[in-house]
Design a protein around this motif. Structure first.
Motif, PDB file in Angstrom:
ATOM      1  N   ARG A 110       0.858  -1.183   0.000  1.00 28.03           N
ATOM      2  CA  ARG A 110       0.000   0.000   0.000  1.00 28.03           C
ATOM      3  C   ARG A 110       0.895   1.233   0.000  1.00 28.03           C
ATOM      4  NH1 ARG A 110      -5.267  -0.116  -1.309  1.00 28.03           N
ATOM      5  NH2 ARG A 110      -6.681   1.129  -0.030  1.00 28.03           N
ATOM      6  N   THR A 111       0.528   2.228  -0.785  1.00 30.19           N
ATOM      7  CA  THR A 111       1.288   3.479  -0.839  1.00 30.19           C
ATOM      8  C   THR A 111       0.338   4.654  -0.657  1.00 30.19           C
ATOM      9  OG1 THR A 111       2.975   2.554  -2.311  1.00 30.19           O
ATOM     10  CG2 THR A 111       2.752   4.943  -2.284  1.00 30.19           C
ATOM     11  N   TYR A 112       0.723   5.563   0.217  1.00 30.25           N
ATOM     12  CA  TYR A 112      -0.047   6.789   0.421  1.00 30.25           C
ATOM     13  C   TYR A 112       0.710   7.949  -0.209  1.00 30.25           C
ATOM     14  CZ  TYR A 112      -2.762   3.928   3.565  1.00 30.25           C
ATOM     15  OH  TYR A 112      -3.550   2.918   4.068  1.00 30.25           O
ATOM     16  N   PHE A 113       0.095   8.552  -1.223  1.00 27.85           N
ATOM     17  CA  PHE A 113       0.690   9.713  -1.878  1.00 27.85           C
ATOM     18  C   PHE A 113       0.057  10.973  -1.298  1.00 27.85           C
ATOM     19  CE2 PHE A 113       0.415  12.953  -5.286  1.00 27.85           C
ATOM     20  CZ  PHE A 113       1.767  13.287  -5.319  1.00 27.85           C
ATOM     21  N   LEU A 114       0.857  11.740  -0.559  1.00 27.23           N
ATOM     22  CA  LEU A 114       0.362  12.974   0.049  1.00 27.23           C
ATOM     23  C   LEU A 114       0.437  14.082  -0.982  1.00 27.23           C
ATOM     24  CD1 LEU A 114       0.735  11.154   2.529  1.00 27.23           C
ATOM     25  CD2 LEU A 114       1.380  13.183   3.813  1.00 27.23           C
ATOM     26  N   ASP A 115      -0.720  14.469  -1.460  1.00 34.50           N
ATOM     27  CA  ASP A 115      -0.834  15.402  -2.577  1.00 34.50           C
ATOM     28  C   ASP A 115      -0.975  16.833  -2.060  1.00 34.50           C
ATOM     29  OD1 ASP A 115      -1.024  16.286  -5.158  1.00 34.50           O
ATOM     30  OD2 ASP A 115      -3.164  15.888  -5.338  1.00 34.50           O
ATOM     31  N   SER A 174       1.477  10.383 -12.635  1.00 33.28           N
ATOM     32  CA  SER A 174       1.422   9.259 -13.573  1.00 33.28           C
ATOM     33  C   SER A 174       1.381   7.929 -12.824  1.00 33.28           C
ATOM     34  CB  SER A 174       2.642   9.301 -14.501  1.00 33.28           C
ATOM     35  OG  SER A 174       2.657   8.187 -15.364  1.00 33.28           O
ATOM     36  N   LEU A 175       2.195   7.789 -11.784  1.00 31.59           N
ATOM     37  CA  LEU A 175       2.200   6.563 -10.991  1.00 31.59           C
ATOM     38  C   LEU A 175       0.848   6.335 -10.321  1.00 31.59           C
ATOM     39  CD1 LEU A 175       5.753   6.913  -9.423  1.00 31.59           C
ATOM     40  CD2 LEU A 175       5.008   5.064 -10.929  1.00 31.59           C
ATOM     41  N   CYS A 176       0.240   7.404  -9.836  1.00 35.73           N
ATOM     42  CA  CYS A 176      -1.083   7.288  -9.201  1.00 35.73           C
ATOM     43  C   CYS A 176      -2.119   6.778 -10.194  1.00 35.73           C
ATOM     44  CB  CYS A 176      -1.518   8.637  -8.635  1.00 35.73           C
ATOM     45  SG  CYS A 176      -0.569   9.201  -7.205  1.00 35.73           S
ATOM     46  N   ARG A 177      -2.034   7.264 -11.435  1.00 38.17           N
ATOM     47  CA  ARG A 177      -2.986   6.821 -12.461  1.00 38.17           C
ATOM     48  C   ARG A 177      -2.750   5.369 -12.837  1.00 38.17           C
ATOM     49  NH1 ARG A 177      -1.766  12.026 -14.594  1.00 38.17           N
ATOM     50  NH2 ARG A 177      -0.273  11.098 -16.066  1.00 38.17           N
ATOM     51  N   GLN A 178      -1.494   4.952 -12.882  1.00 37.38           N
ATOM     52  CA  GLN A 178      -1.157   3.601 -13.323  1.00 37.38           C
ATOM     53  C   GLN A 178      -1.542   2.533 -12.305  1.00 37.38           C
ATOM     54  OE1 GLN A 178       3.018   3.366 -14.547  1.00 37.38           O
ATOM     55  NE2 GLN A 178       2.876   5.434 -15.379  1.00 37.38           N
ATOM     56  N   GLU A 179      -1.479   2.849 -11.015  1.00 37.40           N
ATOM     57  CA  GLU A 179      -1.703   1.833  -9.981  1.00 37.40           C
ATOM     58  C   GLU A 179      -2.710   2.310  -8.928  1.00 37.40           C
ATOM     59  OE1 GLU A 179       1.532  -0.767  -8.751  1.00 37.40           O
ATOM     60  OE2 GLU A 179       2.906   0.650  -9.705  1.00 37.40           O
ATOM     61  N   PRO A 180      -3.938   2.547  -9.325  1.00 37.91           N
ATOM     62  CA  PRO A 180      -4.934   3.067  -8.371  1.00 37.91           C
ATOM     63  C   PRO A 180      -5.290   2.079  -7.267  1.00 37.91           C
ATOM     64  CG  PRO A 180      -5.975   2.451 -10.444  1.00 37.91           C
ATOM     65  CD  PRO A 180      -4.497   2.381 -10.679  1.00 37.91           C
ATOM     66  N   VAL A 194      -1.898   2.694  -4.899  1.00 43.51           N
ATOM     67  CA  VAL A 194      -1.583   4.056  -4.470  1.00 43.51           C
ATOM     68  C   VAL A 194      -2.857   4.801  -4.085  1.00 43.51           C
ATOM     69  CG1 VAL A 194      -0.449   6.214  -5.069  1.00 43.51           C
ATOM     70  CG2 VAL A 194       0.409   4.066  -6.033  1.00 43.51           C
ATOM     71  N   VAL A 195      -2.890   5.263  -2.842  1.00 43.81           N
ATOM     72  CA  VAL A 195      -4.022   6.039  -2.327  1.00 43.81           C
ATOM     73  C   VAL A 195      -3.626   7.516  -2.306  1.00 43.81           C
ATOM     74  CG1 VAL A 195      -5.556   6.444  -0.365  1.00 43.81           C
ATOM     75  CG2 VAL A 195      -4.765   4.115  -0.887  1.00 43.81           C
ATOM     76  N   ILE A 196      -4.379   8.342  -3.016  1.00 42.64           N
ATOM     77  CA  ILE A 196      -4.093   9.781  -3.038  1.00 42.64           C
ATOM     78  C   ILE A 196      -4.731  10.420  -1.814  1.00 42.64           C
ATOM     79  CG2 ILE A 196      -4.369  11.931  -4.315  1.00 42.64           C
ATOM     80  CD1 ILE A 196      -4.574  10.257  -6.876  1.00 42.64           C
ATOM     81  N   VAL A 197      -3.905  11.127  -1.053  1.00 42.41           N
ATOM     82  CA  VAL A 197      -4.357  11.753   0.191  1.00 42.41           C
ATOM     83  C   VAL A 197      -4.178  13.270   0.069  1.00 42.41           C
ATOM     84  CG1 VAL A 197      -4.011  11.921   2.681  1.00 42.41           C
ATOM     85  CG2 VAL A 197      -3.644   9.721   1.516  1.00 42.41           C
ATOM     86  N   GLY A 198      -5.262  14.022   0.148  1.00 43.15           N
ATOM     87  CA  GLY A 198      -5.159  15.476   0.132  1.00 43.15           C
ATOM     88  C   GLY A 198      -4.409  15.946   1.368  1.00 43.15           C
ATOM     89  N   ALA A 199      -3.233  16.542   1.174  1.00 38.93           N
ATOM     90  CA  ALA A 199      -2.361  16.867   2.309  1.00 38.93           C
ATOM     91  C   ALA A 199      -2.434  18.325   2.742  1.00 38.93           C
ATOM     92  CB  ALA A 199      -0.915  16.511   1.967  1.00 38.93           C
ATOM     93  N   ASP A 200      -3.247  19.115   2.089  1.00 38.75           N
ATOM     94  CA  ASP A 200      -3.387  20.525   2.476  1.00 38.75           C
ATOM     95  C   ASP A 200      -4.611  20.680   3.370  1.00 38.75           C
ATOM     96  OD1 ASP A 200      -2.867  23.178   2.654  1.00 38.75           O
ATOM     97  OD2 ASP A 200      -3.584  23.701   0.648  1.00 38.75           O
ATOM     98  N   ARG A 201      -4.627  19.873   4.465  1.00 40.60           N
ATOM     99  CA  ARG A 201      -5.747  19.873   5.415  1.00 40.60           C
ATOM    100  C   ARG A 201      -5.194  19.777   6.829  1.00 40.60           C
ATOM    101  NH1 ARG A 201      -8.871  14.855   4.695  1.00 40.60           N
ATOM    102  NH2 ARG A 201      -6.943  13.944   3.893  1.00 40.60           N
ATOM    103  N   GLU A 202      -6.095  19.702   7.800  1.00 40.02           N
ATOM    104  CA  GLU A 202      -5.665  19.520   9.178  1.00 40.02           C
ATOM    105  C   GLU A 202      -4.957  18.188   9.343  1.00 40.02           C
ATOM    106  OE1 GLU A 202      -5.855  21.558  11.819  1.00 40.02           O
ATOM    107  OE2 GLU A 202      -6.624  23.122  10.470  1.00 40.02           O
ATOM    108  N   ILE A 203      -3.869  18.187  10.106  1.00 33.54           N
ATOM    109  CA  ILE A 203      -3.051  16.993  10.306  1.00 33.54           C
ATOM    110  C   ILE A 203      -3.885  15.829  10.830  1.00 33.54           C
ATOM    111  CG2 ILE A 203      -1.204  16.013  11.735  1.00 33.54           C
ATOM    112  CD1 ILE A 203       0.218  18.726  11.506  1.00 33.54           C
ATOM    113  N   GLU A 204      -4.767  16.096  11.792  1.00 38.80           N
ATOM    114  CA  GLU A 204      -5.571  15.040  12.410  1.00 38.80           C
ATOM    115  C   GLU A 204      -6.530  14.409  11.407  1.00 38.80           C
ATOM    116  OE1 GLU A 204      -5.162  18.071  13.568  1.00 38.80           O
ATOM    117  OE2 GLU A 204      -3.933  17.730  15.375  1.00 38.80           O
ATOM    118  N   ALA A 205      -7.101  15.224  10.529  1.00 35.22           N
ATOM    119  CA  ALA A 205      -8.035  14.708   9.527  1.00 35.22           C
ATOM    120  C   ALA A 205      -7.311  13.809   8.523  1.00 35.22           C
ATOM    121  CB  ALA A 205      -8.715  15.865   8.799  1.00 35.22           C
ATOM    122  N   ILE A 206      -6.106  14.215   8.145  1.00 33.32           N
ATOM    123  CA  ILE A 206      -5.318  13.406   7.222  1.00 33.32           C
ATOM    124  C   ILE A 206      -5.007  12.057   7.854  1.00 33.32           C
ATOM    125  CG2 ILE A 206      -3.124  13.225   5.983  1.00 33.32           C
ATOM    126  CD1 ILE A 206      -3.106  16.339   5.932  1.00 33.32           C
TER     127      ILE A 206
END
Length: 212
Positions: free
Chosen positions: A131-136, A175-181, A184-196
């Motif tokens: 599992r991979t978390y991509f902090l976007d 590109s990697l996120c698109r290739q292996e959905p 790879v889990v895309i995580v919106g990182a411009d939010r509160e730390i606790e919510a992330i």
């Protein structure tokens, strides 16, 4: 039972280190066997290679030299630390892995992707994250965070590269996120730390539960 290999990716300043440490604490509190590590680094030998790679004074470093140094660090890290932990059934949380080499050296340095992937397949001994978390995070936001934390003079050799390089790196991750959905889990990182952290922890517990 074999453990779980969980990696975190993202632009520098995306908050990976903070989220890994919070996840480690949450998992430990619930009784999981878990370790935290990072790349480049993670072992005594790998950390020495890390110093070479990131030293801002090494401006003459060639692109392929950089690829091979990252791969050498990874080869030691996988065999000395990551695989033994997985073999005993631990959860391994790793700050960056092969995805970062593809994004930073393949896309960022514009080297042939097949070369970067081939070298790292050998270095990683064919190990892939479960599992991979991509902090976007927007590129400008990541740059602001870095300079606020370290100042322009405190940035390492990679962080000092021009914006067009970092733009290509971000494209590589996209590109990697698109290739292996499924991995790879895309995580919106411009939010509160606790919510992330809540979202990452809940997703990982569900993922572990499915295999168990």
């Amino acid at each position: 039972m074999k453990g779980f290999f969980i990696t975190f990716e993202g632009m520098d300043g995306s908050g990976k280190t903070t989220q890994i440490q919070l996840l480690y604490q949450n998992l430990k509190e619930r009784g999981y066997d878990v370790i935290v590590t990072r790349e480049p680094g993670g072992t005594a030998i790998s950390d020495k290679i890390r110093t070479l790679i990131l030293d801002p004074q090494n401006t003459e470093m060639q692109a392929m030299t950089e690829v091979l140094l990252y791969a050498a660090s990874r080869a030691q890290h996988v065999r000395e630390k990551i695989k033994p932990a997985l073999d005993r059934g631990a959860i391994v949380l790793c700050d960056r892995f092969v995805d970062a080499s593809i994004a930073y050296q393949g896309y960022g340095l514009q080297l042939p992707l097949d070369q970067v992937i081939g070298v790292n397949r050998i270095a990683a001994d064919n190990l892939r994250p479960d599992r991979t978390y991509f902090l976007d995070i927007p590129m400008q936001k990541s740059r602001e965070r870095l300079e606020a934390r370290f100042g322009a003079e405190g940035l390492d050799r990679i962080e000092r590269k021009p914006l067009d390089y970092h733009s290509r790196v971000r494209e590589g991750f996209a590109s990697l996120c698109r290739q292996e959905p499924d991995r790879v889990v895309i995580v919106g990182a411009d939010r509160e730390i606790e919510a992330i952290q809540k979202g990452i922890f809940e997703d990982l517990v569900r993922f572990i539960g499915k295999r168990d």
